[in-house]
Structure formats: structure tokens, C-alpha cells
Design an enzyme around this catalytic site. Sequence first.
Site, mmCIF file in Angstrom:
data_model
loop_
_atom_site.group_PDB
_atom_site.id
_atom_site.type_symbol
_atom_site.label_atom_id
_atom_site.label_comp_id
_atom_site.label_asym_id
_atom_site.label_seq_id
_atom_site.Cartn_x
_atom_site.Cartn_y
_atom_site.Cartn_z
ATOM 1 C CE1 TYR A 162 17.740 98.195 26.241
ATOM 2 C CE2 TYR A 162 15.795 96.868 25.792
ATOM 3 C CZ TYR A 162 16.589 97.548 26.688
ATOM 4 O OH TYR A 162 16.258 97.585 28.024
ATOM 5 C CB SER B 281 15.150 94.041 28.473
ATOM 6 O OG SER B 281 13.972 94.465 27.810
#
Length: 269
Positions: free
Chosen positions: A181, A168
Site C-alpha cells: 500500500y 496517503s
Amino acid sequence: MPQNPDYPELEEARSHWRWQPPAGCLAGKVILVTGAGDGIGSSASRTFASYGADVVLLGRTRSKLEAVFDWIVANTSTDPVIVPCDLAHLAQPNADALANSIMDHYQRLDGLLHNASALGPRLPIAHYPVHTWNEVFTVNVTSALLLTQSVQPLLERGDHPSVIFTSSSVGRAGRAYWGAYAASKFAVEGLMETFADETEAAGFRVNSLNPGGTRTPMRRAAYPSEDPQSVPPPENHMDLYVYLLSEYSRGVTGQRLDARTWAGPPNPA
Ligand SMILES: NC(=O)c1ccc[n+]([C@@H]2O[C@H](COP(=O)([O-])OP(=O)(O)OC[C@H]3O[C@@H](n4cnc5c(N)ncnc54)[C@H](OP(=O)(O)O)[C@@H]3O)[C@@H](O)[C@H]2O)c1
């Protein structure tokens, strides 16, 4: 052309692709996809099958996996299987059992797409609950380690196997309130680089792929007020996914790729 008579989103996306994969370029390959029931994983599974791969559909919600399975059976001549599995509770014995069942059915694995992820809450580090931190790391990092360990012998039976870890933007540059995350995606990058270095001599390809903002349930959860149409659908990125799993990326390993900036294969295939 791949067999995709009922996949208009893929047909539409091809005009955005930087590389047109030859029809059948994944034929004969066995590819395991985690989080195959929804979002990018669902799109990747149907795309891989459209290009000829037998796909092992691993995910949490059986009904979603069955919908992807049914689509593949109706639209391709490949041989998918469903593996319901909650990665939050994956332990070595069930990872090994999963590997054994793949061995029984296919005798090898040519590709592994680590795609499933937990988003976790958007909170400052100062208030991030440790038990939630651990849950996110279990799904995003530890389960990827366990699965990789269990299927490595199957990958060694494959032909120049390809492993993709999904990253990401916040796994490459930290950003406020992305908590576990973001940190877990940094860990995924480290896992990828370490495993890539360990397996290069054996002919493995191990890379990380950041899809960038993509129209999926996770994106909607992260940006509830965003117009979904303002971000691309998963199908727009599938040229890069197919490339990494096809013969055309032989020798490509240890790289951090970004679907938004990828310019296509270095030497057009
Ligand atoms: N979408 C984006 O904008 C974006 C941007 C950057 C990176 N990514 C990365 O791309 C990957 C796919 O994202 P996405 O947007 O497609 O996510 P998504 O829409 O949330 O879909 C994820 C899939 O993974 C499954 N899953 C989640 N937790 C699981 C668990 N514990 N065990 C088994 N399966 C589980 C989900 O199952 P259920 O259907 O049962 O919930 C779902 O099918 C992720 O690694 C994400 O971090 C996405």
C-alpha cells in the site's frame, strides 16, 4: 447553495471548510470517480453532483453504486451514470470500452478522481507475499495508468481538465508494515508528477491529494480498535476536492496536497 436537501453530513462539514465553493461551481462538468460506492468516493460523488457535476460512478459493488446513483437522482438535477468495474481486472480493451461509453453519453470528461484503492495486509517487507504485492499495485497504480490512458482523449476535449490521484501519508514517508500500500502510493505520486509535467502545456491540472485519516471502511480495516468518531468524516475534506475540480484551481498542477493542512485557495476566490 448547492442542491443538497438530504445531505446533513455535508451541511455540517461546511463549518470546517477553508473555502466555501460557490453554488453550481461544477455545473456542466463531467467527472469520473473511481471507488464511487463507498467511503470518500461516495461522499465525493454526492458532493460533486450537489455542486452541479454529472458524475460517472465507477466501482466494484453494483448495489453501492446504485445507492449513490439513486441519491444523486433524488437530490440533484444532474445526470449520473453507473460503471460497475473491478479495477483488479481492468485491461486496455475494457478501459477503452469504458472511455467509448463516456464519449457516447457525454462527449468529453472534465475531471477524473482516482480514488479506489486496495489496502492489502499489514505485514513486514520480509514476509510480504509477492502475489498480494502485485494485486495491490494492479488496483492502486496500473489500473490508474490504464484508465488515464484510455480517457486522456476525452479529457483533452474538456475545459482545463483536472485529474486527482489519491495518495496517503505512507505514500510520502514510508512506515513499517504498510508494505505494498505504501509503496504503491509512492508510485502514484510519481505517476502524478510525470503526467503533470507531460500535460501542463495542454492546460491539464494533475495533482495528488492525501485525505489523511478519514472515517471510512478502509480506515476501519486499517485501525480496527480506533473509535471511528475520532477521525473526521469524508465530507470535511470536500472543499479541497471541489476546489481542484473547479475553475478556481486553474494553473494548479503537479502539487502534492494534504487535506489536513490545506489552507484554502492562495487568493480567496
Ligand atoms: N480513509 C482514510 O483514512 C484514508 C487515508 C489516506 C488515504 N486514503 C485513500 O483515499 C482513497 C479512498 O479511501 P477510502 O477510505 O474511502 O476507501 P474505502 O472505504 O475502502 O472505499 C474504497 C472504494 O473503492 C472501491 N474499490 C476498492 N477496490 C476496488 C476495485 N478493485 N475496483 C473497483 N473499486 C474498488 C471500494 O469498493 P467496494 O465498496 O466494493 O469495496 C470502495 O467503494 C483511497 O485511495 C485511500 O488509499 C484513505
